[in-house]
Design a protein around this motif. Structure first.
Motif, PDB file in Angstrom:
ATOM      1  N   ALA A  82      46.646  34.912  50.737  1.00  0.00           N
ATOM      2  CA  ALA A  82      45.315  35.430  50.814  1.00  0.00           C
ATOM      3  C   ALA A  82      44.542  35.050  49.417  1.00  0.00           C
ATOM      4  CB  ALA A  82      45.582  36.996  50.950  1.00  0.00           C
ATOM      5  N   PRO A  83      43.223  34.779  49.497  1.00  0.00           N
ATOM      6  CA  PRO A  83      42.498  34.733  48.464  1.00  0.00           C
ATOM      7  C   PRO A  83      42.530  36.170  47.547  1.00  0.00           C
ATOM      8  CG  PRO A  83      41.112  34.077  50.522  1.00  0.00           C
ATOM      9  CD  PRO A  83      42.361  34.610  50.859  1.00  0.00           C
ATOM     10  N   MET A  84      42.239  35.671  46.194  1.00  0.00           N
ATOM     11  CA  MET A  84      42.326  36.724  45.199  1.00  0.00           C
ATOM     12  C   MET A  84      41.675  38.118  45.642  1.00  0.00           C
ATOM     13  SD  MET A  84      43.674  37.659  42.042  1.00  0.00           S
ATOM     14  CE  MET A  84      44.061  36.428  41.267  1.00  0.00           C
ATOM     15  N   GLN A  85      40.206  37.973  45.893  1.00  0.00           N
ATOM     16  CA  GLN A  85      39.624  38.955  46.417  1.00  0.00           C
ATOM     17  C   GLN A  85      40.095  39.696  47.470  1.00  0.00           C
ATOM     18  OE1 GLN A  85      38.552  35.977  45.981  1.00  0.00           O
ATOM     19  NE2 GLN A  85      36.922  35.945  44.824  1.00  0.00           N
ATOM     20  N   TYR A  86      40.615  38.954  48.805  1.00  0.00           N
ATOM     21  CA  TYR A  86      41.348  39.894  49.688  1.00  0.00           C
ATOM     22  C   TYR A  86      42.601  40.589  49.373  1.00  0.00           C
ATOM     23  CZ  TYR A  86      38.141  37.281  53.024  1.00  0.00           C
ATOM     24  OH  TYR A  86      37.266  37.020  53.782  1.00  0.00           O
ATOM     25  N   ALA A  87      43.317  39.853  48.365  1.00  0.00           N
ATOM     26  CA  ALA A  87      44.296  40.736  47.885  1.00  0.00           C
ATOM     27  C   ALA A  87      44.218  41.805  47.275  1.00  0.00           C
ATOM     28  CB  ALA A  87      45.256  39.677  47.352  1.00  0.00           C
ATOM     29  N   ALA A  88      43.266  41.981  46.605  1.00  0.00           N
ATOM     30  CA  ALA A  88      42.693  42.981  45.584  1.00  0.00           C
ATOM     31  C   ALA A  88      41.820  43.985  46.481  1.00  0.00           C
ATOM     32  CB  ALA A  88      41.697  42.505  44.513  1.00  0.00           C
ATOM     33  N   GLY A  89      41.162  43.431  47.500  1.00  0.00           N
ATOM     34  CA  GLY A  89      40.428  44.361  48.483  1.00  0.00           C
ATOM     35  C   GLY A  89      39.001  44.664  47.848  1.00  0.00           C
ATOM     36  N   GLN A  90      38.655  43.768  46.826  1.00  0.00           N
ATOM     37  CA  GLN A  90      37.356  44.166  46.439  1.00  0.00           C
ATOM     38  C   GLN A  90      36.951  42.531  45.594  1.00  0.00           C
ATOM     39  OE1 GLN A  90      38.129  47.449  43.711  1.00  0.00           O
ATOM     40  NE2 GLN A  90      38.271  45.975  42.000  1.00  0.00           N
ATOM     41  N   ALA A  91      35.554  42.650  45.292  1.00  0.00           N
ATOM     42  CA  ALA A  91      34.941  41.377  44.624  1.00  0.00           C
ATOM     43  C   ALA A  91      33.769  41.760  43.879  1.00  0.00           C
ATOM     44  CB  ALA A  91      34.513  40.473  45.735  1.00  0.00           C
ATOM     45  N   ALA A  92      33.640  41.188  42.887  1.00  0.00           N
ATOM     46  CA  ALA A  92      32.295  41.341  42.038  1.00  0.00           C
ATOM     47  C   ALA A  92      31.204  40.671  42.591  1.00  0.00           C
ATOM     48  CB  ALA A  92      32.506  41.069  40.621  1.00  0.00           C
ATOM     49  N   PHE A  93      30.075  41.246  42.622  1.00  0.00           N
ATOM     50  CA  PHE A  93      28.772  40.528  42.842  1.00  0.00           C
ATOM     51  C   PHE A  93      27.622  40.995  42.096  1.00  0.00           C
ATOM     52  CE2 PHE A  93      24.941  39.526  45.524  1.00  0.00           C
ATOM     53  CZ  PHE A  93      25.280  38.454  45.483  1.00  0.00           C
ATOM     54  N   ARG A  94      27.146  40.323  41.305  1.00  0.00           N
ATOM     55  CA  ARG A  94      26.226  40.705  40.168  1.00  0.00           C
ATOM     56  C   ARG A  94      26.817  41.824  39.403  1.00  0.00           C
ATOM     57  NH1 ARG A  94      21.543  37.738  40.736  1.00  0.00           N
ATOM     58  NH2 ARG A  94      20.090  39.468  39.738  1.00  0.00           N
ATOM     59  N   HIS A  95      26.365  43.022  39.386  1.00  0.00           N
ATOM     60  CA  HIS A  95      26.612  44.117  38.669  1.00  0.00           C
ATOM     61  C   HIS A  95      27.584  45.156  39.718  1.00  0.00           C
ATOM     62  CE1 HIS A  95      22.973  45.441  40.468  1.00  0.00           C
ATOM     63  NE2 HIS A  95      23.302  46.708  40.352  1.00  0.00           N
ATOM     64  N   LEU A  96      27.775  44.897  40.953  1.00  0.00           N
ATOM     65  CA  LEU A  96      28.344  45.557  41.711  1.00  0.00           C
ATOM     66  C   LEU A  96      29.579  45.090  41.974  1.00  0.00           C
ATOM     67  CD1 LEU A  96      25.644  45.366  44.464  1.00  0.00           C
ATOM     68  CD2 LEU A  96      25.717  47.007  42.730  1.00  0.00           C
TER      69      LEU A  96
END
Length: 301
Positions: A82-96
């Protein structure tokens, strides 16, 4: 000996960041090899929405049982590919920080540049309705609603699963939103009755089915096909959107698209020959690749 054993047992039961990184690294090592320790730290930092260096400087920080179990589940998913973001369940986008899973594309850094182009293009025209077509996680819509000056941002998607993720992100980001964000199910602009629109923005599917096997496995095997592929030439969705946006935008309204670097000139030609647009531009991403096409709706003549 009994006392020594008790001390050892107590020490082993202390759940710290350092101990958790070691366990996560052991799970990751068979699939990631020498990168396992680094990825364990990055994954743990992501799970706690902390900077990457946090596990290194907070090794003695205690971890609760629930967070411990969640981290090991995430490491197991990462070990499965699984990609890192899917494994973590979240992703950074700009300030969010956004919730993400296999129902939506992972927000990419290049798409942050698309948001910049829209904010810059609308700087002298506050208000109006902006539409993010194929909103997925809601990344573009939420960034525009939290940083821009629109009256309303609408996110559309054909995937009900994607809209469920986007709704969670609208709730998560509510404290920083400057305007309402509405999510609607439908193809392209079909669910948007408001007219005219100040801007139409999209990172549409733009990969042809013939190009599927050339994709990295982390994309091909994990990210949703409906958000990746668009017909035999990768242009079907973009061509439809260009036509629909031309009929929906106000005079001077902005069309902003993220495109396949191999097809940027084709998209620009498509927009230029549509007849509804002017000021058509191909814009480079931060690596110098032709990544975006922007244009203005012609004024009434």
């Amino acid at each position: 000996m009994a006392d020594e054993g008790g001390v050892a047992s107590a020490a082993a039961s202390v759940r710290t960041v350092g101990a958790l990184v070691s366990e996560m690294s052991a799970l990751l090592q068979p699939s990631l090899g020498d990168d396992a320790f680094r990825e364990a730290r990055e994954l743990l930092a992501a799970l706690h929405d902390m900077p990457r260096h946090w596990p290194a400087v907070e090794q003695a920080h205690r971890i609760g049982d629930d967070d411990w179990a969640r981290a090991l589940r995430a490491a197991a998913r990462r070990a499965q590919g699984a990609p890192m973001q899917y494994a973590a369940g979240q992703a950074a986008f700009r300030h969010l920080t956004l919730d993400v899973d296999e129902r939506v594309l992972i927000p990419r850094p290049e798409t942050e540049r698309l948001v910049d182009l829209v904010l810059d293009g609308l700087r002298g025209a506050p208000g109006g309705i902006l539409v993010d077509v194929g909103t997925g996680s809601g990344a573009i819509a939420l960034a525009l609603a939290s940083e821009g000056r629109a009256d309303k941002v609408i996110g559309t998607d054909v995937s009900l699963d994607a809209l469920a993720v986007a709704r969670a992100n609208v709730a998560r980001c509510a404290p920083v939103l400057r305007c309402a964000v509405e999510l609607r199910a439908g193809s392209l602009l079909g669910a948007v009755r408001e007219r005219p629109l100040r801007a139409v923005i999209s990172n549409p599917p733009y990969i042809s089915w013939d190009e599927r096997e050339a994709l990295h496995s982390s994309v091909r095997d994990w990210e949703p096909s409906v958000a990746l592929f668009s017909g035999a030439d990768g242009m079907a969705t973009t061509a439809r959107l260009v036509r629909e946006a031309g009929a929906a935008l106000e005079a001077g309204g902005l069309l902003a698209l993220e495109v396949d670097v191999r097809r940027a000139s084709l998209v620009a030609e498509l927009v230029a020959t549509d007849g509804a647009y002017e000021q058509v531009q191909v814009v480079l991403d931060l690596t110098g690749r032709e990544r975006f096409v922007v244009a203005r709706r012609r004024g009434d003549e």
